[in-house]
Design a protein around this motif. Structure first.
Motif, PDB file in Angstrom:
ATOM      1  N   MET A  44       2.970   0.533 -35.321  1.00  0.00           N
ATOM      2  CA  MET A  44       4.247  -0.004 -35.795  1.00  0.00           C
ATOM      3  C   MET A  44       5.401   0.458 -34.913  1.00  0.00           C
ATOM      4  SD  MET A  44       4.035  -1.963 -38.614  1.00  0.00           S
ATOM      5  CE  MET A  44       5.437  -1.719 -39.723  1.00  0.00           C
ATOM      6  N   ILE A  45       5.388   1.729 -34.527  1.00  0.00           N
ATOM      7  CA  ILE A  45       6.468   2.273 -33.685  1.00  0.00           C
ATOM      8  C   ILE A  45       6.477   1.579 -32.316  1.00  0.00           C
ATOM      9  CG2 ILE A  45       7.249   4.340 -32.456  1.00  0.00           C
ATOM     10  CD1 ILE A  45       6.203   5.979 -34.868  1.00  0.00           C
ATOM     11  N   LEU A  46       5.301   1.427 -31.709  1.00  0.00           N
ATOM     12  CA  LEU A  46       5.211   0.781 -30.399  1.00  0.00           C
ATOM     13  C   LEU A  46       5.674  -0.676 -30.466  1.00  0.00           C
ATOM     14  CD1 LEU A  46       4.377   0.699 -27.433  1.00  0.00           C
ATOM     15  CD2 LEU A  46       2.013   0.257 -28.175  1.00  0.00           C
ATOM     16  N   THR A  47       5.304  -1.378 -31.527  1.00  0.00           N
ATOM     17  CA  THR A  47       5.687  -2.786 -31.659  1.00  0.00           C
ATOM     18  C   THR A  47       7.195  -2.936 -31.798  1.00  0.00           C
ATOM     19  OG1 THR A  47       3.566  -3.226 -32.760  1.00  0.00           O
ATOM     20  CG2 THR A  47       5.258  -4.920 -32.925  1.00  0.00           C
ATOM     21  N   ALA A  48       7.814  -2.106 -32.616  1.00  0.00           N
ATOM     22  CA  ALA A  48       9.268  -2.162 -32.790  1.00  0.00           C
ATOM     23  C   ALA A  48       9.979  -1.906 -31.467  1.00  0.00           C
ATOM     24  CB  ALA A  48       9.713  -1.147 -33.841  1.00  0.00           C
ATOM     25  N   GLY A  53       3.525  -4.383 -42.343  1.00  0.00           N
ATOM     26  CA  GLY A  53       2.803  -4.306 -41.078  1.00  0.00           C
ATOM     27  C   GLY A  53       2.598  -5.675 -40.450  1.00  0.00           C
ATOM     28  N   PRO A  54       1.978  -6.651 -41.156  1.00  0.00           N
ATOM     29  CA  PRO A  54       1.871  -7.999 -40.599  1.00  0.00           C
ATOM     30  C   PRO A  54       3.218  -8.673 -40.351  1.00  0.00           C
ATOM     31  CG  PRO A  54       0.284  -7.714 -42.362  1.00  0.00           C
ATOM     32  CD  PRO A  54       1.162  -6.493 -42.369  1.00  0.00           C
ATOM     33  N   THR A  55       4.237  -8.322 -41.145  1.00  0.00           N
ATOM     34  CA  THR A  55       5.566  -8.867 -40.891  1.00  0.00           C
ATOM     35  C   THR A  55       6.009  -8.524 -39.472  1.00  0.00           C
ATOM     36  OG1 THR A  55       6.174  -8.624 -43.217  1.00  0.00           O
ATOM     37  CG2 THR A  55       7.975  -8.876 -41.643  1.00  0.00           C
ATOM     38  N   VAL A  56       5.820  -7.270 -39.093  1.00  0.00           N
ATOM     39  CA  VAL A  56       6.238  -6.805 -37.766  1.00  0.00           C
ATOM     40  C   VAL A  56       5.248  -7.228 -36.692  1.00  0.00           C
ATOM     41  CG1 VAL A  56       6.627  -4.740 -36.365  1.00  0.00           C
ATOM     42  CG2 VAL A  56       7.547  -4.867 -38.696  1.00  0.00           C
ATOM     43  N   SER A  57       3.959  -6.943 -36.914  1.00  0.00           N
ATOM     44  CA  SER A  57       2.957  -7.139 -35.861  1.00  0.00           C
ATOM     45  C   SER A  57       2.704  -8.605 -35.563  1.00  0.00           C
ATOM     46  CB  SER A  57       1.642  -6.454 -36.253  1.00  0.00           C
ATOM     47  OG  SER A  57       1.043  -7.093 -37.365  1.00  0.00           O
ATOM     48  N   GLN A  88       5.607   3.356 -43.984  1.00  0.00           N
ATOM     49  CA  GLN A  88       4.981   4.660 -43.834  1.00  0.00           C
ATOM     50  C   GLN A  88       4.983   5.439 -45.146  1.00  0.00           C
ATOM     51  OE1 GLN A  88       3.224   5.567 -41.241  1.00  0.00           O
ATOM     52  NE2 GLN A  88       2.610   7.366 -42.423  1.00  0.00           N
ATOM     53  N   THR A  89       6.004   5.253 -45.979  1.00  0.00           N
ATOM     54  CA  THR A  89       6.032   5.936 -47.269  1.00  0.00           C
ATOM     55  C   THR A  89       4.884   5.465 -48.155  1.00  0.00           C
ATOM     56  OG1 THR A  89       7.527   4.294 -48.274  1.00  0.00           O
ATOM     57  CG2 THR A  89       8.540   6.154 -47.130  1.00  0.00           C
ATOM     58  N   TRP A 100      15.597 -10.983 -30.157  1.00  0.00           N
ATOM     59  CA  TRP A 100      14.532  -9.987 -30.019  1.00  0.00           C
ATOM     60  C   TRP A 100      15.017  -8.587 -30.406  1.00  0.00           C
ATOM     61  CZ3 TRP A 100       9.861 -11.641 -29.899  1.00  0.00           C
ATOM     62  CH2 TRP A 100       9.530 -12.846 -29.254  1.00  0.00           C
ATOM     63  N   ILE A 101      16.241  -8.259 -30.009  1.00  0.00           N
ATOM     64  CA  ILE A 101      16.780  -6.939 -30.357  1.00  0.00           C
ATOM     65  C   ILE A 101      16.935  -6.807 -31.867  1.00  0.00           C
ATOM     66  CG2 ILE A 101      18.803  -5.444 -30.155  1.00  0.00           C
ATOM     67  CD1 ILE A 101      19.190  -6.614 -27.311  1.00  0.00           C
ATOM     68  N   ALA A 102      17.450  -7.858 -32.510  1.00  0.00           N
ATOM     69  CA  ALA A 102      17.615  -7.818 -33.971  1.00  0.00           C
ATOM     70  C   ALA A 102      16.272  -7.656 -34.673  1.00  0.00           C
ATOM     71  CB  ALA A 102      18.317  -9.089 -34.436  1.00  0.00           C
ATOM     72  N   MET A 103      15.255  -8.355 -34.189  1.00  0.00           N
ATOM     73  CA  MET A 103      13.929  -8.210 -34.795  1.00  0.00           C
ATOM     74  C   MET A 103      13.386  -6.802 -34.585  1.00  0.00           C
ATOM     75  SD  MET A 103      11.866 -11.816 -34.359  1.00  0.00           S
ATOM     76  CE  MET A 103      12.074 -11.969 -32.577  1.00  0.00           C
ATOM     77  N   GLY A 104      13.667  -6.210 -33.420  1.00  0.00           N
ATOM     78  CA  GLY A 104      13.210  -4.852 -33.174  1.00  0.00           C
ATOM     79  C   GLY A 104      13.850  -3.842 -34.105  1.00  0.00           C
ATOM     80  N   VAL A 105      15.142  -3.995 -34.361  1.00  0.00           N
ATOM     81  CA  VAL A 105      15.833  -3.093 -35.288  1.00  0.00           C
ATOM     82  C   VAL A 105      15.267  -3.253 -36.696  1.00  0.00           C
ATOM     83  CG1 VAL A 105      18.044  -2.574 -36.373  1.00  0.00           C
ATOM     84  CG2 VAL A 105      17.945  -3.004 -33.904  1.00  0.00           C
ATOM     85  N   ALA A 106      15.065  -4.515 -37.121  1.00  0.00           N
ATOM     86  CA  ALA A 106      14.465  -4.764 -38.449  1.00  0.00           C
ATOM     87  C   ALA A 106      13.064  -4.170 -38.520  1.00  0.00           C
ATOM     88  CB  ALA A 106      14.426  -6.260 -38.726  1.00  0.00           C
ATOM     89  N   ALA A 107      12.299  -4.275 -37.422  1.00  0.00           N
ATOM     90  CA  ALA A 107      10.946  -3.723 -37.394  1.00  0.00           C
ATOM     91  C   ALA A 107      10.960  -2.206 -37.533  1.00  0.00           C
ATOM     92  CB  ALA A 107      10.252  -4.125 -36.095  1.00  0.00           C
ATOM     93  N   ALA A 108      11.939  -1.541 -36.934  1.00  0.00           N
ATOM     94  CA  ALA A 108      12.034  -0.078 -37.051  1.00  0.00           C
ATOM     95  C   ALA A 108      12.287   0.333 -38.499  1.00  0.00           C
ATOM     96  CB  ALA A 108      13.150   0.433 -36.143  1.00  0.00           C
ATOM     97  N   ILE A 109      13.142  -0.411 -39.196  1.00  0.00           N
ATOM     98  CA  ILE A 109      13.410  -0.125 -40.614  1.00  0.00           C
ATOM     99  C   ILE A 109      12.147  -0.340 -41.453  1.00  0.00           C
ATOM    100  CG2 ILE A 109      14.746  -0.853 -42.626  1.00  0.00           C
ATOM    101  CD1 ILE A 109      17.003  -1.621 -40.634  1.00  0.00           C
TER     102      ILE A 109
END
Length: 402
Positions: free
Chosen positions: A89-93, A24-28, A194-195, A179-188
């Motif tokens: 998380m979804i909105l940030t990605a 979460g902090p990695t992405v946010s 979530q698990t 930015w696009i690459a970070m967004g794809v990584a954030a989605a993963i």
């Protein structure tokens, strides 16, 4: 995981849950907020932004973070921390991906606002969930909190390793693909985290009142405002400052990776104090470390010592940055009933978010007027050190008082 289950759960599973949640902090934070400092020089060159416009984009992100904290404060008792973490998380990605698809200032600002809203929800609610992985075991609970906040180090290392070299290869016009690459990584990472969230009990479902008083925690509250004012200036403009001082892409990559590495290692330093120390002592010690780290880059040093000074600054800043929120989370956990954790953390984050709205734009304006970033960076260090003094005034509280 239900409270009190520590004795029946293997430590490796506890660590795995905390580590998964720490995405979460990695992405946010590392992607949606701090990576901007690395991409900023290229965006300024390609889009012809001045420092005020560059600061505006981080002010937009901070404004989104403030709005996200307010929404979290209003919704957490109804929706719960788990739902808000996932949606954040979804909105940030999504915001990260769209940032790479637009080029004008106001569209970029809108993306930064959206990333701030989602990032705040994920960051706040993730902290409450981390404290509830093994809520009845103080030692392991403190470890989980520091692992969670230290998880941003992964994103810092990834960004430090790839962004400067990527821009060297692609040139200033290569910033959208980052930015696009970070967004794809954030989605993963959203799917992975979530698990883990699904295996943690919702803190707001615990018995007890969600009401809590602010006045006994006022010293820590004011200290947290100082943290927000000071740290965001460093994390917005430090790379631009170092580039102006002649730092190479390799220097920047090493410095940012050091920041990430010490963020990851910081639980080894602070989990003990966060578990044993009460009141504002952990926060004061962490803010002191952070303030010294923030001040080192603006000291007049011989050029031969510049790289060493950069590394020391990054190491100290990395040790402190995510552990100020961890110290607030620990203070809330030690002082308030579990149903109040999400609400209290959101309230602290609202004040933190307000301070972040002001600082980047003001610092950028100061740089445009004076022709140098030195004044803003120096002031940011002083404000963090003031926060350390304020934190010392925070007295220990006990949950039964509430």
């Amino acid at each position: 995981m239900q409270p009190g289950q520590r004795s029946r759960v293997h430590p490796s599973r506890i660590i795995l849950l905390a580590a998964g949640l720490s995405l979460g902090p990695t992405v946010s934070n590392s992607f949606a907020r701090f990576a901007y400092a690395l991409v900023l020089p290229a965006m300024r060159e390609d889009l012809a932004f001045n420092f005020s416009q560059a600061g505006l984009l981080n002010t937009a992100n901070a404004l989104g973070y403030l709005l996200g904290a307010i929404l979290t404060r209003l919704l957490v008792n109804h929706w719960g921390n788990k739902v808000l973490f996932r949606q954040g998380m979804i909105l940030t990605a999504a915001a990260l991906i769209v940032t790479g698809l637009v080029h004008d200032l106001w569209s970029l600002a809108a993306c930064r606002i959206a990333g701030g809203i989602g990032g705040a929800a994920a960051f706040i609610c993730g902290g409450a969930l981390a404290g509830n992985i093994v809520a009845q075991d103080p030692k392991w609970s403190a470890r989980c909190i520091t692992i969670y906040f230290g998880g941003a180090g992964l994103g810092l290392i990834l960004c430090g390793a790839f962004v400067p070299l990527w821009l060297d290869a692609e040139g200033a016009a290569g910033w959208p693909s980052i930015w696009i690459a970070m967004g794809v990584a954030a989605a993963i990472m959203t799917a992975i985290s979530q698990t883990c969230v699904n295996q943690i009990e919702e803190p707001s479902h615990a018995a007890g009142s969600a009401a809590w008083p602010l006045s006994p925690m006022l010293a820590a509250f004011l200290s947290y405002i100082c943290f927000g004012l000071g740290y965001i200036v460093y994390m917005t403009f430090i790379i631009a400052w170092l580039r102006i001082q002649g730092a190479t892409s390799g220097d920047v990559a090493i410095m940012w990776s050091m920041l990430g590495l010490t963020t990851i290692l910081s639980p080894l330093v602070w989990s003990g104090p966060l578990e044993r120390w009460r009141g504002g002592r952990p926060m004061a010690a962490i803010m002191l470390t952070l303030g010294i780290g923030a001040g080192l880059p603006v000291l007049p040093v011989d050029p031969s010592w510049q790289l060493f000074t950069m590394q020391c600054s990054a190491a100290l800043f990395g040790l402190g940055m995510f552990n100020v929120p961890a110290s607030v989370s620990a203070l809330i956990k030690h002082s308030l009933p579990r149903p109040a954790w999400g609400s209290a953390m959101a309230t602290f984050t609202i004040a933190f978010g307000l301070s972040q709205v002001i600082a980047p734009l003001t610092s950028g304006w100061m740089a445009d007027i004076s022709g140098s970033l030195r004044g803003g960076l120096t002031l940011s260090s002083a404000i963090i050190l003031l926060g350390a003094v304020l934190a010392l005034a925070q007295r220990p509280l006990h949950r039964q008082q509430h």
